[in-house]
Each structure stands twice: as C-alpha cells, then as structure tokens.
Design a protein around this motif. Sequence first.
Motif, PDB file in Angstrom:
ATOM      1  N   ALA B   2    -120.540  47.350 -25.412  1.00  0.00           N
ATOM      2  CA  ALA B   2    -119.180  47.090 -25.855  1.00  0.00           C
ATOM      3  C   ALA B   2    -119.059  45.641 -26.307  1.00  0.00           C
ATOM      4  CB  ALA B   2    -118.211  47.374 -24.713  1.00  0.00           C
ATOM      5  N   GLY B   3    -118.187  45.434 -27.318  1.00  0.00           N
ATOM      6  CA  GLY B   3    -117.970  44.090 -27.819  1.00  0.00           C
ATOM      7  C   GLY B   3    -116.890  43.389 -27.027  1.00  0.00           C
ATOM      8  N   VAL B   4    -116.348  42.339 -27.624  1.00  0.00           N
ATOM      9  CA  VAL B   4    -115.267  41.581 -27.012  1.00  0.00           C
ATOM     10  C   VAL B   4    -113.964  42.350 -27.254  1.00  0.00           C
ATOM     11  CG1 VAL B   4    -114.001  39.422 -26.993  1.00  0.00           C
ATOM     12  CG2 VAL B   4    -116.480  39.422 -27.411  1.00  0.00           C
ATOM     13  N   THR B   5    -113.249  42.626 -26.204  1.00  0.00           N
ATOM     14  CA  THR B   5    -112.029  43.425 -26.307  1.00  0.00           C
ATOM     15  C   THR B   5    -110.813  42.569 -26.056  1.00  0.00           C
ATOM     16  OG1 THR B   5    -113.219  45.371 -25.491  1.00  0.00           O
ATOM     17  CG2 THR B   5    -110.817  45.455 -25.450  1.00  0.00           C
ATOM     18  N   GLN B   6    -109.902  42.600 -27.025  1.00  0.00           N
ATOM     19  CA  GLN B   6    -108.662  41.840 -26.879  1.00  0.00           C
ATOM     20  C   GLN B   6    -107.477  42.800 -26.870  1.00  0.00           C
ATOM     21  OE1 GLN B   6    -109.901  38.443 -29.969  1.00  0.00           O
ATOM     22  NE2 GLN B   6    -108.042  37.939 -28.798  1.00  0.00           N
ATOM     23  N   THR B   7    -106.581  42.566 -25.936  1.00  0.00           N
ATOM     24  CA  THR B   7    -105.368  43.374 -25.865  1.00  0.00           C
ATOM     25  C   THR B   7    -104.146  42.496 -25.662  1.00  0.00           C
ATOM     26  OG1 THR B   7    -105.694  43.662 -23.474  1.00  0.00           O
ATOM     27  CG2 THR B   7    -106.535  45.404 -24.925  1.00  0.00           C
ATOM     28  N   PRO B   8    -103.008  42.886 -26.246  1.00  0.00           N
ATOM     29  CA  PRO B   8    -102.872  43.977 -27.212  1.00  0.00           C
ATOM     30  C   PRO B   8    -103.341  43.539 -28.602  1.00  0.00           C
ATOM     31  CG  PRO B   8    -100.783  42.871 -26.943  1.00  0.00           C
ATOM     32  CD  PRO B   8    -101.740  42.188 -25.985  1.00  0.00           C
ATOM     33  N   ARG B   9    -103.414  44.431 -29.549  1.00  0.00           N
ATOM     34  CA  ARG B   9    -103.789  44.057 -30.920  1.00  0.00           C
ATOM     35  C   ARG B   9    -102.624  43.409 -31.667  1.00  0.00           C
ATOM     36  NH1 ARG B   9    -107.830  45.889 -34.053  1.00  0.00           N
ATOM     37  NH2 ARG B   9    -107.093  44.142 -35.316  1.00  0.00           N
ATOM     38  N   TYR B  10    -101.439  43.909 -31.404  1.00  0.00           N
ATOM     39  CA  TYR B  10    -100.247  43.387 -32.069  1.00  0.00           C
ATOM     40  C   TYR B  10     -99.148  43.163 -31.041  1.00  0.00           C
ATOM     41  CZ  TYR B  10    -102.665  45.141 -36.185  1.00  0.00           C
ATOM     42  OH  TYR B  10    -103.602  45.386 -37.152  1.00  0.00           O
ATOM     43  N   LEU B  11     -98.357  42.137 -31.291  1.00  0.00           N
ATOM     44  CA  LEU B  11     -97.315  41.760 -30.341  1.00  0.00           C
ATOM     45  C   LEU B  11     -96.186  41.084 -31.106  1.00  0.00           C
ATOM     46  CD1 LEU B  11     -97.158  41.965 -27.256  1.00  0.00           C
ATOM     47  CD2 LEU B  11     -98.250  39.736 -27.116  1.00  0.00           C
ATOM     48  N   ILE B  12     -94.962  41.488 -30.807  1.00  0.00           N
ATOM     49  CA  ILE B  12     -93.798  40.813 -31.385  1.00  0.00           C
ATOM     50  C   ILE B  12     -92.964  40.266 -30.242  1.00  0.00           C
ATOM     51  CG2 ILE B  12     -91.719  41.046 -32.800  1.00  0.00           C
ATOM     52  CD1 ILE B  12     -93.085  43.342 -34.254  1.00  0.00           C
ATOM     53  N   LYS B  13     -92.684  38.965 -30.298  1.00  0.00           N
ATOM     54  CA  LYS B  13     -91.901  38.322 -29.255  1.00  0.00           C
ATOM     55  C   LYS B  13     -90.774  37.514 -29.887  1.00  0.00           C
ATOM     56  CE  LYS B  13     -94.055  39.291 -25.333  1.00  0.00           C
ATOM     57  NZ  LYS B  13     -93.346  39.875 -24.155  1.00  0.00           N
ATOM     58  N   THR B  14     -89.801  37.194 -29.072  1.00  0.00           N
ATOM     59  CA  THR B  14     -88.653  36.405 -29.517  1.00  0.00           C
ATOM     60  C   THR B  14     -88.858  34.945 -29.112  1.00  0.00           C
ATOM     61  OG1 THR B  14     -87.240  38.330 -29.227  1.00  0.00           O
ATOM     62  CG2 THR B  14     -86.143  36.202 -29.395  1.00  0.00           C
ATOM     63  N   ARG B  15     -88.357  34.050 -29.921  1.00  0.00           N
ATOM     64  CA  ARG B  15     -88.398  32.612 -29.611  1.00  0.00           C
ATOM     65  C   ARG B  15     -87.913  32.360 -28.187  1.00  0.00           C
ATOM     66  NH1 ARG B  15     -85.110  29.238 -33.883  1.00  0.00           N
ATOM     67  NH2 ARG B  15     -83.975  31.195 -33.851  1.00  0.00           N
ATOM     68  N   ASN B  77    -101.912  32.165 -22.032  1.00  0.00           N
ATOM     69  CA  ASN B  77    -100.465  32.272 -21.920  1.00  0.00           C
ATOM     70  C   ASN B  77     -99.813  31.232 -22.825  1.00  0.00           C
ATOM     71  OD1 ASN B  77     -97.794  31.293 -20.479  1.00  0.00           O
ATOM     72  ND2 ASN B  77     -98.160  33.401 -19.868  1.00  0.00           N
ATOM     73  N   VAL B  78     -98.778  31.664 -23.507  1.00  0.00           N
ATOM     74  CA  VAL B  78     -97.980  30.714 -24.286  1.00  0.00           C
ATOM     75  C   VAL B  78     -96.551  30.823 -23.786  1.00  0.00           C
ATOM     76  CG1 VAL B  78     -97.340  29.882 -26.563  1.00  0.00           C
ATOM     77  CG2 VAL B  78     -99.453  31.192 -26.273  1.00  0.00           C
ATOM     78  N   SER B  79     -96.008  29.731 -23.328  1.00  0.00           N
ATOM     79  CA  SER B  79     -94.639  29.740 -22.824  1.00  0.00           C
ATOM     80  C   SER B  79     -93.686  29.178 -23.886  1.00  0.00           C
ATOM     81  CB  SER B  79     -94.541  28.897 -21.547  1.00  0.00           C
ATOM     82  OG  SER B  79     -94.866  27.548 -21.824  1.00  0.00           O
ATOM     83  N   THR B  80     -92.431  29.469 -23.727  1.00  0.00           N
ATOM     84  CA  THR B  80     -91.383  28.984 -24.624  1.00  0.00           C
ATOM     85  C   THR B  80     -91.819  29.096 -26.083  1.00  0.00           C
ATOM     86  OG1 THR B  80     -90.970  27.325 -22.894  1.00  0.00           O
ATOM     87  CG2 THR B  80     -89.650  27.189 -24.886  1.00  0.00           C
ATOM     88  N   LEU B  81     -92.030  30.320 -26.514  1.00  0.00           N
ATOM     89  CA  LEU B  81     -92.572  30.576 -27.841  1.00  0.00           C
ATOM     90  C   LEU B  81     -91.731  29.966 -28.949  1.00  0.00           C
ATOM     91  CD1 LEU B  81     -93.697  34.265 -27.361  1.00  0.00           C
ATOM     92  CD2 LEU B  81     -95.183  32.359 -28.026  1.00  0.00           C
ATOM     93  N   GLU B  82     -92.439  29.447 -29.957  1.00  0.00           N
ATOM     94  CA  GLU B  82     -91.807  28.914 -31.157  1.00  0.00           C
ATOM     95  C   GLU B  82     -92.271  29.743 -32.343  1.00  0.00           C
ATOM     96  OE1 GLU B  82     -92.963  24.836 -31.388  1.00  0.00           O
ATOM     97  OE2 GLU B  82     -92.028  24.290 -29.463  1.00  0.00           O
ATOM     98  N   LEU B  83     -91.489  29.679 -33.433  1.00  0.00           N
ATOM     99  CA  LEU B  83     -91.845  30.447 -34.627  1.00  0.00           C
ATOM    100  C   LEU B  83     -93.251  30.088 -35.099  1.00  0.00           C
ATOM    101  CD1 LEU B  83     -88.510  30.344 -36.681  1.00  0.00           C
ATOM    102  CD2 LEU B  83     -89.369  32.180 -35.213  1.00  0.00           C
ATOM    103  N   GLY B  84     -93.605  28.834 -34.956  1.00  0.00           N
ATOM    104  CA  GLY B  84     -94.910  28.357 -35.413  1.00  0.00           C
ATOM    105  C   GLY B  84     -96.077  28.862 -34.592  1.00  0.00           C
ATOM    106  N   ASP B  85     -95.789  29.538 -33.497  1.00  0.00           N
ATOM    107  CA  ASP B  85     -96.873  30.106 -32.681  1.00  0.00           C
ATOM    108  C   ASP B  85     -97.345  31.442 -33.240  1.00  0.00           C
ATOM    109  OD1 ASP B  85     -95.200  29.011 -29.644  1.00  0.00           O
ATOM    110  OD2 ASP B  85     -96.613  27.945 -30.951  1.00  0.00           O
ATOM    111  N   THR B 111     -96.518  37.799 -33.458  1.00  0.00           N
ATOM    112  CA  THR B 111     -95.421  37.442 -34.349  1.00  0.00           C
ATOM    113  C   THR B 111     -94.239  37.019 -33.493  1.00  0.00           C
ATOM    114  OG1 THR B 111     -96.142  39.040 -36.002  1.00  0.00           O
ATOM    115  CG2 THR B 111     -93.877  38.217 -36.193  1.00  0.00           C
ATOM    116  N   VAL B 112     -93.730  35.834 -33.756  1.00  0.00           N
ATOM    117  CA  VAL B 112     -92.572  35.316 -33.029  1.00  0.00           C
ATOM    118  C   VAL B 112     -91.367  35.351 -33.969  1.00  0.00           C
ATOM    119  CG1 VAL B 112     -91.605  33.390 -31.732  1.00  0.00           C
ATOM    120  CG2 VAL B 112     -94.066  33.824 -31.676  1.00  0.00           C
ATOM    121  N   VAL B 113     -90.304  36.027 -33.526  1.00  0.00           N
ATOM    122  CA  VAL B 113     -89.123  36.176 -34.389  1.00  0.00           C
ATOM    123  C   VAL B 113     -87.902  35.496 -33.754  1.00  0.00           C
ATOM    124  CG1 VAL B 113     -89.965  38.294 -35.416  1.00  0.00           C
ATOM    125  CG2 VAL B 113     -88.527  38.398 -33.365  1.00  0.00           C
TER     126      VAL B 113
END
Lengths: 113, 113
Positions: B2-15, B77-85, B111-113
């Motif tokens: 098995a290769g390198v597994t990253q989860t999830p593949r897609y994520l949408i979060k709010t600022r 982990n990324v806290s206090t998400l910004e659009l630029g993240d 994606t940060v919205v």
Amino acid sequence: AQSVTQLGSHVSVSEGALVLLRCNYSSSVPPYLFWYVQYPNQGLQLLLKYTTGATLVKGINGFEAEFKKSETSFHLTKPSAHMSDAAEYFCAVSDRGGNKLVFGAGTILRVKS
Amino acid sequence: KAGVTQTPRYLIKTRGQQVTLSCSPISGHRSVSWYQQTPGQGLQFLFEYFSETQRNKGNFPGRFSGRQFSNSRSEMNVSTLELGDSALYLCASSPRTGSYGYTFGSGTRLTVV
C-alpha cells in the motif's frame, strides 16, 4: 538557503519529439536532486533522483537527467514524448542528510499529437 | 504494497474553524513530511516527523501543527482557518529521515469558505 529555478512554466512538444525540462539549483552544500511528476488531482510521483555517484541518472518512463555541478543544473530529458507524459513536472533539491525538499515552481508539459 | 494514504481527499471548512488531516505512511516508513501546494506559492514544506519527533519545520504560522504516533501515522492540524489556507496538503513518507526520495500521497484538498 537552497533554491530551484525551472525555466519555462509551460513547455509544448510534439508527440515523438525530444522533451527537455530545465532545472537550475542553488545550494551551499552538495545537493541531492529530484524530479517529480504530478498528474491532475494526484500527488507527486518520483521520476528520478541524484544523490551520489554517476551524474547521469535514469528514471522511470524513459526519463533521465544529468547532474552538472559546474552549471548547477539538473535538466530532465526524454528522447521521444508520449501523450501520457503530459503533466506538471517539479525539480527539487535537498541538502545531504536533510529532511526537507525545496521545490521549483513547476513546468507544465503539453504533448501535441 | 500500500502507498501513502491521506484522508479525507476533499474537505470544505468555514473561516475560523479548525481542521485535522490524516496521513498513513507506507508500512515500515518512519519519516513523514507535510507540504502545502497552492497556485501562488507552489509547494512549500510544512514539517517533518521521525520517531514521533518533529525534526524540521517550515516557515508557517503556529496555527499549523502536527504530530506523529508510535505507528508512524501522522496528523496535521490547522486552527483558526483563513481563506488563504485553501490548498492541496500533501503527505510524504520515507524509510528514515533524510530526503532519500519521499513517496507522496494523493493529498487532501482543503477549501476554506
């Protein structure tokens, strides 16, 4: 600090033609050098790497690169382009024993039929 | 293998929210690195972990953090998400620390919205 410059953000070749992607690096210590390829919505796949020894390095899919210390270059070549080679290519440098890759900005290769 | 597994593949979060991304390295690989890929800044090194210890850190604010578990799996982990993240976050693993040709996962598109 290390840096990588990839000349040409876009390169277009005809199918069957020579592929040449240019990479120049800056490093105050003997470097490790890498080429990676990225297809859309995918991660990076290692094409080849130079660490020590022979300066002409052969990689996967018919690609090769030559480490030229005097020119601080590590250009990627392939004798005959195939449609499946269309992707983005990244050159990267690391110091020996280091644990961090410094990437160039990438070159998008387009292959015309 | 098995290769390198990253989860999830897609994520949408709010600022302002926080997010945790996961990476399972190739079996037997003890070094895990994280990179951020954006159209504007390209590929940038975030940090590297080896044997549960952070060995190197890139130039990112303290909102970006990571850890590695005893089974070599890693989270960032990324806290206090910004659009630029908003970016593709890539994880890479290697048998040991030192850039001997990391194997990359397919990434998590945040994606940060």
